[in-house]
Design an enzyme around this catalytic site. Structure first.
Site, PDB file in Angstrom:
ATOM      1  N   LYS A  22       0.830  -1.206   0.000  1.00  0.00           N
ATOM      2  CA  LYS A  22       0.000   0.000   0.000  1.00  0.00           C
ATOM      3  C   LYS A  22       0.861   1.251   0.000  1.00  0.00           C
ATOM      4  CE  LYS A  22      -1.866   1.626   3.972  1.00  0.00           C
ATOM      5  NZ  LYS A  22      -1.699   3.055   4.275  1.00  0.00           N
ATOM      6  N   ASN A  23       1.827   1.337   0.928  1.00  0.00           N
ATOM      7  CA  ASN A  23       2.532   2.602   1.128  1.00  0.00           C
ATOM      8  C   ASN A  23       3.556   2.900   0.037  1.00  0.00           C
ATOM      9  OD1 ASN A  23       0.919   3.011   3.304  1.00  0.00           O
ATOM     10  ND2 ASN A  23       2.426   2.318   4.807  1.00  0.00           N
ATOM     11  N   CYS A 117      -5.208   7.491   9.351  1.00  0.00           N
ATOM     12  CA  CYS A 117      -5.490   6.935  10.677  1.00  0.00           C
ATOM     13  C   CYS A 117      -5.192   7.964  11.764  1.00  0.00           C
ATOM     14  CB  CYS A 117      -4.637   5.687  10.897  1.00  0.00           C
ATOM     15  SG  CYS A 117      -5.109   4.353   9.812  1.00  0.00           S
ATOM     16  N   ARG A 122      -0.351  14.297  13.942  1.00  0.00           N
ATOM     17  CA  ARG A 122       0.419  13.916  12.736  1.00  0.00           C
ATOM     18  C   ARG A 122       0.723  15.189  11.951  1.00  0.00           C
ATOM     19  NH1 ARG A 122      -2.023   8.603   9.932  1.00  0.00           N
ATOM     20  NH2 ARG A 122       0.096   8.380   9.171  1.00  0.00           N
ATOM     21  N   ASP A 307       3.628  -0.025  12.473  1.00  0.00           N
ATOM     22  CA  ASP A 307       2.422  -0.561  11.817  1.00  0.00           C
ATOM     23  C   ASP A 307       2.161  -2.016  12.171  1.00  0.00           C
ATOM     24  OD1 ASP A 307       2.706   1.327   8.704  1.00  0.00           O
ATOM     25  OD2 ASP A 307       2.030   1.842  10.717  1.00  0.00           O
ATOM     26  N   ARG A 399      -9.043  -0.315   3.659  1.00  0.00           N
ATOM     27  CA  ARG A 399      -8.136   0.705   3.115  1.00  0.00           C
ATOM     28  C   ARG A 399      -6.787   0.091   2.784  1.00  0.00           C
ATOM     29  NH1 ARG A 399      -6.806   5.354   6.852  1.00  0.00           N
ATOM     30  NH2 ARG A 399      -5.238   5.506   5.226  1.00  0.00           N
TER      31      ARG A 399
END
Ligand code: EPZ
Length: 424
Positions: A22-23, A117, A122, A307, A399
């Site tokens: 994903k990232n 999230c 952040r 994570d 997601r």
């Protein structure tokens, strides 16, 4: 509303194939804005963050064509706006990569502040620091990142105050077409940063040092399209490691890069979990009642990933004895703990340290996904708990996890997705 319903405890057996990361996917997708040509990207996971990223690109005027299950052609030559509305950009974290890529290509951007999230503060001050170092005037105004660099972005020396994945990625994107050599010091070293640098180098960029804490970007205005395949998702792989270990199962995890998992397997092997590494596979064998407690500290890569905090917590609840997780990245990463307590977990939190009094069987309950990885942890908790667990707000999980129900079902888990009407 949709829910996952899981009957436990489950034993898992068989093989599972990991999807694209994903990232890395979101960084490369938005990186195509800076490339300004046609690219073919493969191994994109079928997850809502990727689908939303592609929608954002299309709304900016890019042409996106699905060529296969995980393969897309993305043509950004005719992008007609630098604007990404906050209503869309606010649905995910990585949308702010549009800022770096647009500044590189157009010298201007107007991007809605990101969502993502919620596990504490952040900020994006380091992103702003990088853009300003390269000559941009940046305003955070009315929910937008509003920036412009007269004459385009200039090469600069950037020293990050903290190790930031997003800040490093945005600085690379912003610098990739500038004149001269930009040096990023105290850069993040995650594999998805290396994947973005590799993609951009395939497009004619000249980026060296990705994966170390000093990255050099020699700007090039003549970038061109390329064909690129995204790396496998190390956090999805880590999630299946925990699924196998916590259920005392034997699972072969396929389509991985073992080196990327070492930050987890080296620590988790201290519990007694047996790992057998192949070229692109990892066999996981465990009997959780015989595992040993462990102390974990989350750190930037190549440390133990933040994570993996929530997922690993489920394992530590199952291992007899006292284990700890010291979370050093995000101030509010332990929001999942209350959901695990509803399942009978005995967990104490003091400042950034969670202490797990492990060994008791979790009991099924109705729980919520409070963020992406917390949601994944609830799925794992449902696998180990006695009874039928239902999980709400599963949009968080979808997601970042491609076909998690099918993958777990193929391993023998009793999991299904239902819509709220037929939940009895
Ligand atoms: C990325 O988030 C990931 N998201 C997160 O994964 C991951 O948890 C995180 O990196 C850490 O690995 C994506 O890649 C889309 P950071 P990011 O900037 O970039 C502070 C998932 O589950 N910081 O590395 O937002 C920040 O507060 C998601 O896939 C500043 O102070 O994380 C934090 O304490 C969740 N100023 C630390 O740095 C800044 O300008 C690390 O954040 C930026 C960050």
């Amino acid at each position: 509303m949709e829910r996952f319903v899981i009957s436990g405890p489950s034993k898992l057996y068989g093989n599972v194939k990991i999807s694209g990361m994903k990232n890395a996917a979101v960084a490369v997708i938005f990186g195509t804005i800076a490339v300004n040509d046609e690219c073919v990207i493969d191994n994109l996971p079928n997850i809502s963050d990727v689908n939303l990223s592609l929608e954002l690109l299309k709304n900016m005027g890019a042409v996106v064509e699905k060529l296969g299950e995980t393969k897309y052609r993305i043509d950004t030559r005719h992008i007609s706006t630098i604007m990404a509305p906050v209503e869309e950009a606010g649905k995910m974290r990585a949308s702010y990569y549009i800022a770096g890529a647009s500044l590189a290509r157009f010298g201007v951007c107007k991007v809605g502040l990101p969502g993502g999230c919620d596990f504490g503060e952040r900020p994006i001050d380091q992103h702003v620091k990088a853009f300003e170092a390269m000559g941009a005037k940046v305003r955070i105004d009315e929910g937008y990142i509003d920036a412009s660099a007269v004459g385009g972005m200039k090469a600069a020396n950037i020293y990050f105050d903290c190790v930031t994945v997003g800040g490093t990625i945005n600085a690379i994107l912003a610098a990739v077409r500038s004149d001269g050599v930009t040096v990023i010091d105290n850069a993040a070293r995650e594999p998805h940063i290396v994947d973005l640098a590799n993609f951009l180098n395939f497009c004619g960029a000249d980026i060296t040092g990705a994966g170390t804490d000093t990255i050099k970007i020699k700007g090039n205005k003549q970038l061109h399209g390329c064909e690129y395949t995204i790396i496998p998702d190390m956090i999805e792989a880590g999630t299946f490691i925990i699924a196998a270990a916590a259920t005392s199962s034997r699972v072969l995890i396929e389509n991985i890069i073992p080196k990327h998992l070492e930050s987890m397997t080296s620590k988790l092997s201290e519990t007694g979990i047996v790992f057998e590494e192949g070229d692109d596979t990892l066999l996981v064998k465990s009997n959780v009642s015989e595992l040993r407690p462990v102390n974990i500290k989350t750190l930037p890569y190549p440390g133990f990933p933040t994570d993996m905090n929530p997922q690993t917590a489920v394992l530590l609840c199952s291992i007899p004895g006292v284990s700890r997780i010291n979370e050093t990245i995000f101030s509010d990463r332990f929001r999942y703990v209350n959901e695990l307590r509803r399942m009978g977990a005995s967990i104490d939190i003091e400042n950034s340290i969670a202490t797990f009094n492990g060994g008791q069987r979790l009991k099924a309950a109705n729980v919520r996904a409070v963020d992406l990885r917390a949601g994944a942890a609830m799925v794992l908790a449902g696998l180990v708990a006695e009874g039928t667990t239902s999980i709400e707000d599963i949009f968080y999980i979808e997601r970042g996890y491609d076909n998690i129900v099918e993958k777990l079902s193929s391993l023998g888990a009793a999991i299904k997705k239902i819509s709220i009407e037929d939940f009895t």
